[in-house]
Design a protein around this motif. Structure first.
Motif, short mmCIF file in Angstrom:
data_model
loop_
_atom_site.label_atom_id
_atom_site.label_comp_id
_atom_site.label_asym_id
_atom_site.label_seq_id
_atom_site.Cartn_x
_atom_site.Cartn_y
_atom_site.Cartn_z
N UNK A 458 0.81 -1.21 0.00
CA UNK A 458 0.00 0.00 0.00
C UNK A 458 0.85 1.26 0.00
N UNK A 459 1.84 1.32 0.89
CA UNK A 459 2.68 2.52 0.95
C UNK A 459 3.53 2.70 -0.31
N UNK A 460 4.19 1.64 -0.82
CA UNK A 460 4.98 1.82 -2.05
C UNK A 460 4.15 2.30 -3.24
N UNK A 461 2.87 1.90 -3.28
CA UNK A 461 2.01 2.28 -4.39
C UNK A 461 1.21 3.55 -4.11
N UNK A 462 1.41 4.14 -2.95
CA UNK A 462 0.71 5.37 -2.60
C UNK A 462 -0.77 5.19 -2.32
N UNK A 463 -1.16 3.98 -1.91
CA UNK A 463 -2.58 3.70 -1.66
C UNK A 463 -2.95 3.79 -0.19
N UNK A 464 -1.98 3.94 0.69
CA UNK A 464 -2.27 4.02 2.12
C UNK A 464 -1.00 4.23 2.91
N UNK A 465 -1.17 4.58 4.16
CA UNK A 465 -0.02 4.81 5.04
C UNK A 465 -0.35 4.31 6.44
N UNK A 466 0.60 3.60 7.02
CA UNK A 466 0.40 3.03 8.36
C UNK A 466 0.64 4.09 9.41
N UNK A 467 -0.34 4.28 10.28
CA UNK A 467 -0.24 5.21 11.40
C UNK A 467 0.17 4.40 12.63
N UNK A 468 1.48 4.34 12.88
CA UNK A 468 2.00 3.50 13.96
C UNK A 468 1.54 3.97 15.32
N UNK A 469 1.37 5.27 15.49
CA UNK A 469 0.98 5.82 16.79
C UNK A 469 -0.41 5.34 17.21
N UNK A 470 -1.34 5.34 16.26
CA UNK A 470 -2.72 4.97 16.58
C UNK A 470 -3.07 3.54 16.15
N UNK A 471 -2.16 2.89 15.41
CA UNK A 471 -2.37 1.50 15.05
C UNK A 471 -3.42 1.26 13.98
N UNK A 472 -3.48 2.10 12.95
CA UNK A 472 -4.40 1.84 11.86
C UNK A 472 -3.86 2.44 10.57
N UNK A 473 -4.48 2.03 9.44
CA UNK A 473 -4.06 2.49 8.13
C UNK A 473 -4.82 3.75 7.74
N UNK A 474 -4.15 4.66 7.08
CA UNK A 474 -4.77 5.85 6.54
C UNK A 474 -4.72 5.80 5.02
#
Length: 519
Positions: A458-474
């Protein structure tokens, strides 16, 4: 192909390649056929009879729970209805396409899959299929146990650990008992259950109509395209794709003269008819009451029971348990066949009993130790859904590319025309699964943390980003679970292109002799 009269002894139900020999009519109480080739004398089923197992297994009030889960993606009622209809019908249509192979090959689904993967290569998707079936039947048993505890508590009867243990054992015994008896018993049982469960489901819907608030339902705002796609994938995975690995197990008793269109139609109608109505009604209930929608996550059937008057609880409980058992029976029957296809050389009833023990242990673990029902279930569905979708794409393309019936004996001989391992299919499934897992995420990162390894593309393709602080994907596409659809479509297209030549070579012998040609 040898005939029953030419066989001096009946082979063991799970044996192969000896078990590939067709056998005589099976009229005993316990079905003797395992992964054997069904004898022509036994192939007497009519297409409309496929309606009964599919309808009975999917008429459960459990289907209403999907209303809450679908709305959980943040979409509106209208979007959810459209998504549900498309997802249910298309997913069971795919089951119908795979059911065609059962008519053409007279053996269970995962044995037929050897034509695409090789006699030994088939063990790779076979393990995925077995785990999927075990998971589904355990999930249905868990729902039945939790429903029992809730109904007993609402009635003021004994409840607690003792009731849960008794319910778990009794429900597992029902499921295993019917599965051990086999095809003919299951078909009779399903046809009877259809009328009883269908009638009470209608009564249940009438009784809970007062809980529907159309104003609240219609005021729900539309979700995004990404949320809609995510809901669609969940519906497809939860319904037809959840059954697709057993779709040919019931059509192998169909006459060879039955049209492919009739096989597809009756599978699709039988599987889709009840869920479309049930999910739509569940959407109305969940959209009317946010508290009810939240309760569905922990105890789907029990949440529905809280909406009923006391006098209706006992019949509701009986019918709910029977419908859940009905679905689980199909699963454990087929998981036993899959176990045999993996090379476990035991009688079919013994295979069903082994899976029954696993079901019971799994039910006890979830009921007594798991903190949430929906979290592990959803994570399980999506994770195994990716390779299962890839397998389905490969097998559907393989079926649609064939011009002749299967060489049934070669399905049990690694030196035959289907070979030992088809590396094109294995490689396609591996690549499609790796890509697919990279595009799905664990929606329950906190409750099922063991599954947080997915979504790596997801991150390499620009489809999402992991929010490590809150534990969910954006990101808009993060929770759309594109990986399941991509795995299915990619595997289908690759197989159509890369395996067409090998399929033609496999069929040259039969076509050259004029055998097995379809009009």
């Amino acid at each position: 192909m040898s005939t029953a009269a030419q066989e001096p002894h009946r082979p063991p139900s799970g044996a192969a390649p000896v078990g590939a020999a067709p056998v005589g009519p099976d009229r005993t109480l316990v079905e003797r056929n395992g992964i054997d080739v069904i004898a022509e004398s036994e192939r007497t089923a009519a297409p409309h009879q496929l309606f009964w197992p599919w309808f009975a297994a999917n008429v459960s009030v459990f289907g209403m729970s999907y209303g809450a889960w679908t709305l959980g993606f943040g979409i509106s009622f209208v979007q959810a209805v459209i998504v549900s209809i498309i997802g249910i019908v298309v997913s069971f249509l795919l089951c119908g396409l795979i059911a065609i192979a059962g008519k053409r090959g007279s053996v269970p689904t995962m044995v037929l899959s050897r034509a695409a993967f090789g006699v030994h290569g088939q063990k790779v998707p076979g393990i995925v299929s077995w785990l999927t079936s075990i998971g589904w039947e355990t999930m249905l048993a868990i729902s039945a146990v939790l429903a029992t505890a809730t109904v007993f508590e609402l009635l003021g009867l004994a409840h607690g650990t003792t009731v849960l243990v008794i319910a778990a054992v009794a429900i597992a015994a029902l499921i295993v008992g019917a599965s051990v008896l086999g095809y003919h018993t299951i078909m009779r049982m399903q046809s009877m259950l259809t009328w009883a469960t269908g009638a009470f489901t209608i009564l249940f819907m009438i009784l809970v109509i007062p809980h529907i608030d159309l104003g609240a339902v219609m005021s729900m705002e539309n979700g995004t395209v990404q949320q809609t796609v995510g809901a669609l994938v969940m519906v497809m995975t939860g319904f037809g794709l959840g059954w697709i690995n057993i779709a040919a197990d019931w059509s192998r008793y169909q006459r060879r003269s039955t049209s492919d269109g009739a096989i597809v139609a009756w599978n699709t109608i039988g599987g889709s008819a009840a869920p479309i109505i049930l999910v739509t009604f569940g959407l109305l209930l969940a959209g009317s009451d946010a508290d009810f929608a939240a309760q569905v996550g922990d105890d789907p059937i029990g949440a529905l029971a809280t909406l009923l008057p006391l006098w209706a609880l006992i019949p509701f409980w009986i019918v709910a348990v029977l419908t859940l058992v009905s679905g689980a029976v199909l699963g454990i029957y087929s998981s036993g066949l899959t176990l045999l296809s993996l090379g476990v050389n035991i009688p079919r009833p013994a295979a069903a009993a082994i899976d029954g023990i696993i079901l019971t242990l799994g039910t006890i673990w979830v009921v007594f130790f798991a903190q949430s029902f929906i979290a592990p279930f959803q994570s399980f569905l999506i994770t195994l859904g990716v390779p299962l979708a890839s397998w389905a794409g490969i097998l559907i393309a393989d079926i649609l590319s064939r011009r002749a019936d299967y060489d049934e004996q070669a399905l049990f001989d690694a030196r035959g025309r289907y070979g030992s391992i088809d590396w094109t299919s294995i490689g396609t499934m591996a690549v499609a699964s790796l890509v697919g897992w990279g595009l799905v995420v664990n929606s329950f990162a906190g409750e099922a943390s063991w599954n947080n390894w997915q979504g790596y593309l997801l991150e390499p393709l620009g489809l999402g980003q992991w929010n490590a602080a809150d534990g969910f994907w954006e990101g808009d596409w993060a929770y759309s679970n594109l990986g399941v659809l991509l795995s299915l479509v990619l595997s289908f297209l690759v197989t159509l292109v890369l395996r067409r030549g090998s399929i033609r070579r496999q069929e040259e012998g039969a076509l050259g002799r004029g055998e097995g040609r379809r009009g």
